[in-house]
Scaffold this motif. Sequence first.
Motif, PDB file in Angstrom:
ATOM      1  N   UNK A 201       0.828  -1.214   0.000  1.00 55.38           N
ATOM      2  CA  UNK A 201       0.000   0.000   0.000  1.00 55.38           C
ATOM      3  C   UNK A 201       0.857   1.257   0.000  1.00 55.38           C
ATOM      4  N   UNK A 202       2.181   1.085  -0.104  1.00 56.54           N
ATOM      5  CA  UNK A 202       3.159   2.186  -0.197  1.00 56.54           C
ATOM      6  C   UNK A 202       3.348   2.934   1.115  1.00 56.54           C
ATOM      7  N   UNK A 203       3.062   2.283   2.225  1.00 56.40           N
ATOM      8  CA  UNK A 203       3.412   2.902   3.499  1.00 56.40           C
ATOM      9  C   UNK A 203       4.918   2.781   3.694  1.00 56.40           C
ATOM     10  N   UNK A 204       5.606   3.856   4.105  1.00 54.09           N
ATOM     11  CA  UNK A 204       7.014   3.690   4.450  1.00 54.09           C
ATOM     12  C   UNK A 204       7.121   2.718   5.634  1.00 54.09           C
ATOM     13  N   UNK A 205       8.219   1.981   5.682  1.00 53.96           N
ATOM     14  CA  UNK A 205       8.362   0.930   6.699  1.00 53.96           C
ATOM     15  C   UNK A 205       8.162   1.467   8.118  1.00 53.96           C
ATOM     16  N   UNK A 206       8.657   2.674   8.383  1.00 48.79           N
ATOM     17  CA  UNK A 206       8.561   3.126   9.769  1.00 48.79           C
ATOM     18  C   UNK A 206       7.146   3.597  10.151  1.00 48.79           C
ATOM     19  N   UNK A 207       6.202   3.551   9.214  1.00 50.94           N
ATOM     20  CA  UNK A 207       4.794   3.841   9.574  1.00 50.94           C
ATOM     21  C   UNK A 207       4.066   2.581  10.077  1.00 50.94           C
ATOM     22  N   UNK A 208       4.675   1.400   9.877  1.00 47.61           N
ATOM     23  CA  UNK A 208       3.942   0.159  10.195  1.00 47.61           C
ATOM     24  C   UNK A 208       3.488   0.101  11.654  1.00 47.61           C
ATOM     25  N   UNK A 209       4.400   0.463  12.559  1.00 42.90           N
ATOM     26  CA  UNK A 209       4.041   0.360  13.979  1.00 42.90           C
ATOM     27  C   UNK A 209       2.983   1.398  14.335  1.00 42.90           C
ATOM     28  N   UNK A 210       2.995   2.517  13.628  1.00 38.93           N
ATOM     29  CA  UNK A 210       1.957   3.538  13.846  1.00 38.93           C
ATOM     30  C   UNK A 210       0.591   2.936  13.487  1.00 38.93           C
ATOM     31  N   UNK A 211       0.559   2.184  12.392  1.00 37.07           N
ATOM     32  CA  UNK A 211      -0.712   1.549  11.985  1.00 37.07           C
ATOM     33  C   UNK A 211      -1.163   0.556  13.051  1.00 37.07           C
ATOM     34  N   UNK A 212      -0.222  -0.173  13.599  1.00 38.14           N
ATOM     35  CA  UNK A 212      -0.533  -1.113  14.682  1.00 38.14           C
ATOM     36  C   UNK A 212      -1.139  -0.332  15.854  1.00 38.14           C
ATOM     37  N   UNK A 213      -0.535   0.810  16.181  1.00 37.73           N
ATOM     38  CA  UNK A 213      -1.018   1.609  17.323  1.00 37.73           C
ATOM     39  C   UNK A 213      -2.448   2.102  17.077  1.00 37.73           C
ATOM     40  N   UNK A 214      -2.747   2.520  15.842  1.00 38.39           N
ATOM     41  CA  UNK A 214      -4.117   2.981  15.546  1.00 38.39           C
ATOM     42  C   UNK A 214      -5.104   1.832  15.767  1.00 38.39           C
ATOM     43  N   UNK A 215      -4.720   0.652  15.316  1.00 34.84           N
ATOM     44  CA  UNK A 215      -5.592  -0.513  15.511  1.00 34.84           C
ATOM     45  C   UNK A 215      -5.736  -0.874  16.971  1.00 34.84           C
ATOM     46  N   UNK A 216      -4.640  -0.783  17.739  1.00 36.71           N
ATOM     47  CA  UNK A 216      -4.657  -1.240  19.139  1.00 36.71           C
ATOM     48  C   UNK A 216      -5.316  -0.238  20.089  1.00 36.71           C
ATOM     49  N   UNK A 217      -5.508   1.011  19.621  1.00 32.81           N
ATOM     50  CA  UNK A 217      -6.020   2.062  20.514  1.00 32.81           C
ATOM     51  C   UNK A 217      -7.310   1.661  21.257  1.00 32.81           C
ATOM     52  N   UNK A 218      -8.339   1.104  20.584  1.00 32.09           N
ATOM     53  CA  UNK A 218      -9.546   0.765  21.361  1.00 32.09           C
ATOM     54  C   UNK A 218      -9.299  -0.304  22.421  1.00 32.09           C
ATOM     55  N   UNK A 219      -8.381  -1.218  22.146  1.00 30.95           N
ATOM     56  CA  UNK A 219      -8.046  -2.244  23.145  1.00 30.95           C
ATOM     57  C   UNK A 219      -7.385  -1.607  24.355  1.00 30.95           C
ATOM     58  N   UNK A 220      -6.422  -0.734  24.111  1.00 28.27           N
ATOM     59  CA  UNK A 220      -5.756  -0.050  25.232  1.00 28.27           C
ATOM     60  C   UNK A 220      -6.801   0.691  26.061  1.00 28.27           C
TER      61      UNK A 220
END
Length: 428
Positions: free
Chosen positions: A373-392
Amino acid sequence: MTNETLTVTDNRTGKTYEIPIENETIPAAALRKIKVDPDDFGLMTYDPGYGNTASCKSAITYIDGDKGILRYRGYPIEQLAEQSTFLEVAYLLIHGELPSKDELERWENDVMHHTFVHENLARMVEAFRYDAHPMSILISALSIMSSMHADAKDVQNAAARKKQVLRILGKLPTVAAFAYRHRIGRPYNYPNSDLSYTGNFLYMLDYMKQTHYEVNPVLAKALDVLFILHADHEQNCSTAVMRNIGSAMADPYVAMSGAAAALSGPLHGGANEAVVKMLGVIGDEKHVPSYIERVKKGDFRLMGFGHRVYKNYDPRARIVKQIAYDVFKVTGTDPLLDIALKLEEVALQDEYFVSRKLYPNVDFYSGIIYRAMRFPTDMFTVLFALGRAPGWLAQWLELITDEEQRIARPRQVYLGAEERAYVPLGER
Ligand code: ACO
């Protein structure tokens, strides 16, 4: 006395103790009665990494690592990934039940009406160097947000807590998109609340004032499903941090800043980034067997493989693998996928991985999708954080309202020096 007890004999003293068993656990504090003499502190358990210690009672996420089962509030992850949306799953995790049609509409509106961030926050992003890791920006943004929403300190107030939940879910994609645009030197796009949650996020990332801009629905859907898969995973490292900081009654922004910091580590949320780097180093399918040999020799670990809890195929990895093919239809295929498939095939037949029950985890394929999807590699963990936010957030809310919870404060086994007298500098 029921037979729901554990009888322990201390062979140092010959004394026997009866310890209650509840929910397949024993209260650790009960061990403190076990002493050699009355002045002793009493026994403790030693459990580095908390591999066998339950720190809370929770009704949010159920995992059976041996069977490869993951459920949010009782609903199997496979059904949620196929039929639900990320915002609906966020509602489920936070409220405990699926919303009615009206409740969902109100929830979606509320979250999407909290997507704008204070201009000072945008300026804070500006202050970062052009090559700053976007996780550093996200971690910092969360603590800055703590200073902007003073009511967040009132953690005992249910209405104030609800407000922060909406703000965090609404604003996090905006911060992430600003961090990305800053990185590539493009102007920020302000949120568009007419779009879906992931649609708006993709829009803020990509929009360049085109006359006919449309978010690609396949990519928005793929991201939505990936966020669902990452939304909660019970007491993982970053969630434990969220709870630990929250247990001191700190506000949810700083607690989440700490959780995001934990997530940035390569053994946790940073693993998908590490997988893509690893696949790049392997470079070709034909190098897979020699790479596996080096892993077995202990030179390094196979990133995206193994999990503290799953000793079976991670159920999320199966779904992610399917999404990869949907995304590739839009973006074109990625040669790293072939290396990943070969790596999986070789590892799953190898005694080393089989005997240690090491299977691909959720991060093994998610990085390849993000890359396509052309995300730079260092954005991957940010995407994880967006997904994990409701769980946190769900875990933090559960902690705050749990009367049995106290400030987190583990014990230690002290093995350092006995008392000794200070030696003045000139005499050392
Ligand atoms: N590659 C090679 N060997 C491995 C791997 C791996 N990825 N993972 C575990 N092992 C081996 C260990 O060397 C150890 O072998 P030994 O018994 O001969 O010493 C055995 O398997 C058990 O490993 P532990 O470290 O005890 O397992 P633990 O549960 O502590 O670690 C972890 C889990 C951190 C996820 C680990 O498997 C790992 O480092 N994986 C790679 C990183 C990764 O993919 N992390 C993402 C996790 S998922 C997530 O956060 C979303």
